[in-house]
Design a protein around this motif. Sequence first.
Motif, PDB file in Angstrom:
ATOM      1  N   GLU A 286     -35.569  18.993 -17.436  1.00  0.00           N
ATOM      2  CA  GLU A 286     -35.407  18.237 -19.067  1.00  0.00           C
ATOM      3  C   GLU A 286     -36.040  16.734 -18.779  1.00  0.00           C
ATOM      4  N   ARG A 287     -35.672  16.195 -17.334  1.00  0.00           N
ATOM      5  CA  ARG A 287     -35.897  14.731 -17.358  1.00  0.00           C
ATOM      6  C   ARG A 287     -37.400  14.357 -17.257  1.00  0.00           C
ATOM      7  N   ASN A 288     -38.048  15.467 -17.053  1.00  0.00           N
ATOM      8  CA  ASN A 288     -39.346  15.299 -16.884  1.00  0.00           C
ATOM      9  C   ASN A 288     -40.320  15.120 -18.284  1.00  0.00           C
TER      10      ASN A 288
ATOM     11  N   ALA B 215     -35.793  22.636 -18.735  1.00  0.00           N
ATOM     12  CA  ALA B 215     -34.499  23.053 -18.418  1.00  0.00           C
ATOM     13  C   ALA B 215     -33.378  22.120 -17.772  1.00  0.00           C
ATOM     14  N   LYS B 216     -32.083  22.192 -17.880  1.00  0.00           N
ATOM     15  CA  LYS B 216     -31.089  21.368 -17.465  1.00  0.00           C
ATOM     16  C   LYS B 216     -30.512  21.771 -16.340  1.00  0.00           C
ATOM     17  N   ARG B 217     -30.221  23.236 -16.438  1.00  0.00           N
ATOM     18  CA  ARG B 217     -29.709  24.022 -15.296  1.00  0.00           C
ATOM     19  C   ARG B 217     -30.493  25.140 -14.789  1.00  0.00           C
ATOM     20  N   VAL B 218     -30.064  25.459 -13.783  1.00  0.00           N
ATOM     21  CA  VAL B 218     -30.680  26.906 -13.182  1.00  0.00           C
ATOM     22  C   VAL B 218     -30.740  28.045 -14.141  1.00  0.00           C
ATOM     23  N   GLU B 219     -29.548  28.194 -14.503  1.00  0.00           N
ATOM     24  CA  GLU B 219     -29.314  29.261 -15.629  1.00  0.00           C
ATOM     25  C   GLU B 219     -30.431  29.232 -16.746  1.00  0.00           C
ATOM     26  N   ASP B 220     -30.737  27.847 -17.146  1.00  0.00           N
ATOM     27  CA  ASP B 220     -31.672  27.839 -18.259  1.00  0.00           C
ATOM     28  C   ASP B 220     -33.119  28.463 -17.740  1.00  0.00           C
ATOM     29  N   VAL B 221     -33.168  28.095 -16.448  1.00  0.00           N
ATOM     30  CA  VAL B 221     -34.686  28.624 -15.949  1.00  0.00           C
ATOM     31  C   VAL B 221     -34.632  29.936 -15.877  1.00  0.00           C
ATOM     32  N   LEU B 222     -33.561  30.680 -15.235  1.00  0.00           N
ATOM     33  CA  LEU B 222     -33.604  32.051 -15.009  1.00  0.00           C
ATOM     34  C   LEU B 222     -33.732  32.879 -16.432  1.00  0.00           C
ATOM     35  N   ASP B 223     -32.964  32.154 -17.419  1.00  0.00           N
ATOM     36  CA  ASP B 223     -32.943  32.871 -18.866  1.00  0.00           C
ATOM     37  C   ASP B 223     -34.347  32.800 -19.295  1.00  0.00           C
TER      38      ASP B 223
END
Length: 888
Positions: free
Chosen positions: A843-845, A865-873
């Motif tokens: 997200e910070r990029n 994505a902020k968290r790894v779960e967002d990525v996996l989702d």
Amino acid sequence: MAESVDLPSRLAILPFRNKVLLPGAIIRIRCTSPSSVKLVEQELWQREEKGLIGILPVRDSAEIATSGTAVSSGVGGESAERGLKNQAGISENHKLDSKNQQEVIHWHDRGVAARALHLSRGVEKPSGRVTYIVVLEGLCRFNVQELSTRGTYYTARITSLDMTKGEMELIEQDQEFVALSRQFKATAMELISILEQKQKTGGRTKVLLETVPVHKLADIFVASFEISFEEQLSMLDSVDVKVRLSKATELVDRHLQSIRVAEKITQKVEGQLSKSQKEFLLRQQMKAIKEELGDNDDEEDDLVALERKMQGAGMPASIWKHALRELRRLKKMQPQQPGYNSSRVYLELLADLPWEKASPELELDLKAAKERLDADHYGLLKVKQRIIEYLAVRKLKPDARGPVLCFVGPPGVGKTSLASSIAAALGRKFIRISLGGVKDEADIRGHRRTYIGSMPGRLIDGLKRVAVCNPVMLLDEIDKTGSDVRGDPASALLEVLDTEQNKTFNDHYLNVPFDLSKVIFVATANRMQPIPPPLLDRMEVIELPGYTPEEKLKIAIRHLIPRVLDQHGLSSDFLQIPEDMVKLVIQRYTREAGVRNLERNLAALARAAAVKVAEQEHLVPFSKDVQRLSSPLLDGKLAESAEVEMEVIPMGVNNHDISDAFKVASPMVVDEPMVEKVLGPPRYDDRETAERVANPGVSVGLVWTAFGGEVQFVEATAMVGKGDLHLTGQLGDVIKESAQIALTWVRARATELKLAISEETNLLEGRDIHIHFPAGAVPKDGPSAGVTLVTSLVSLFSKRRVRADTAMTGEMTLRGMVLPVGGVKDKVLAAHRYGIKRVILPERNLKDLVEVPATVLSSLEIILAKRVEDVLDQAFEGGCPWRQHSKL
Ligand code: ADP
């Protein structure tokens, strides 16, 4: 060997000027004068059997003048005045050649009959003059009775002076003769021994002593010595064998003594002279010989030329003084002396350096500069704008100490060609100094001259090559310099780029300051990180991120194809590369950020077409414009080598007609089969990603390399084992740790991720995990593969495939946070190149996306994505259903 011969009563006479041929001697002469050529031709060349001629010494009139009236004086009271000029029947005024019309010939009255052993005839070019080379063997003495002419040469009536057999037998009884013979043989033996010792030859000469009659031996020996004409004559006149023997003994003995004395001197000198003295002596001798021969003294001439060159170099006064001192030192040295060459090369450098020579500073036309930049480069609006600003400042304040421009970007994006456009806009010369792989400070600053093989640094060398003091100098790949034990090149570069210090840049080899302040420096780098901060501080970085496929297409059509065609002697009349085919090459054959490989592939197509066009030329109906050249001169040649045929284009046909004649009926159009034939099977295809992620355990990452952004697959697999993690693909420590973090995170969240039934289940129970990063040979490091690693592990354990259209990048923490990474712009461009549709970024990029061209962004779905779960989702088809159960 000379044996008794029956001499005819008349012999053709070849005069020998100030020279005597003695019986037993073998000599080689070259006959060039018309009379001697005629003589050889008629008396020797045209005869079947080996011909005989008489050799008669003649004396130069100059010799007569200096030596008074004396002609040779015989030995042992023989007639002293036997010059033929006094004899009846022989005219004093015989002429030799027309050249010597006025010369009076002073013939000697005794000569030697000679036999031709070998004859060769030559024709001088271009005069066509005939010459002969004759090898003659002296046979026996004769007396001239009467001299007359036959055509252009002389003949003589003669009587032999050889002893008859009876006379010989008689004399052999003579005690005095026996004593004289013994004495001669002993002296001769001594001489032979010394000579054989010196020359280490076998005992062949000794055999002579036993087989050849002693009176003949006397002649043979004396013939081989260098003695005066007078002595030769007196030997010739020694018809009496006893006289001859005593004379020969005396000469042999004299020769023997002189050898002994020479040997003594050499021994003495050798003992006294050191090696260098000897060299000096030899050199002096060589010099004397050269002078004698009239050879030019090259070295001295060279030094004069060098001095002149140095004078014209415009060195500052203090440096001129230094150079003169060095030149004086050089002049005192001998060329073979150690240090001579290095000193010379050094002075050559001083003379070659552009101390004041500069390209004229043109009034800068900004509009023209802009046009030129636009004409040379497609796109790059911001970059070009910045360059124009830079040039504008220079125009207003030519000596402004602005920052050094540094173009940063992957290979083939136009960094070098932009720099050369700057040079062209400024009307300056351009020189590129490659700094890639420079680890030694001496590469920049040179080696001190005390080292063998020392050289100036690359900058000074570059200035010597470019020969002006104000070029645009491109410091290429400034990020590839590294420091090691041999010093730090970056610190030397600091001095170069510092406008205060570079006025007196000190190259160790040069050892005198050189002013670099007039040089305009431009640098290039693939990446910014490796550039040491102090160096970076002195430069203004302009980034060139790489091109989108659309940009590449435009660059290819507008710039690369016309240039490539031109380089191969083609034009669109011969070859056309349709847009579709360029696209094909871009997509299937190049996946680079720049356009270098694209240019290379287009060049390969042009080459293939050039071959075809060249082959077709033969089929062009040429015959109507062609005439067979017929000239008697050529006919001969053609007859000799029947294959040679000449085609001549008649005068009336002009260049235009000729190129028309070469023109092919219709241009060759590149199509897909031709692309495949020339470039081989496609190297990349759009299905690649789908094929590679077909199995669970593979995820698609985005990485950043010196070549710009790249797509990086991560493969994970499990096998029976003891719970170990294996990592391959030339990984650095940071990336290895990322893999460890990812595995730990997945194991810790196994139940929430529905990868394990209960909290107690160990995901690694009875199995090992292996993670591989292809391509295996390329070293990789960095933290940005964190999210990609997690995704591949989750895919492996859940046996679900990741989406083929999605690529990701991001560092992860142990707690599952996604941290920002570098090189976002390049990575997004790479994803676009690979045909990826969705990109997951930290997200910070978000802020970095402003640098990505809008056309690229519009064709991609960017997921933050902020968290790894967002990525996996987002990474799996249908989302990540287990997320709802997550307690995180
Ligand atoms: P770099 O120095 O960045 O590695 P080069 O300057 O050598 O790359 O560029 C490689 C080739 O691509 C050159 O022939 C250059 O002219 C061409 N090129 C690169 N960018 C452009 C552009 N924007 N427009 C036209 N030609 C380009």
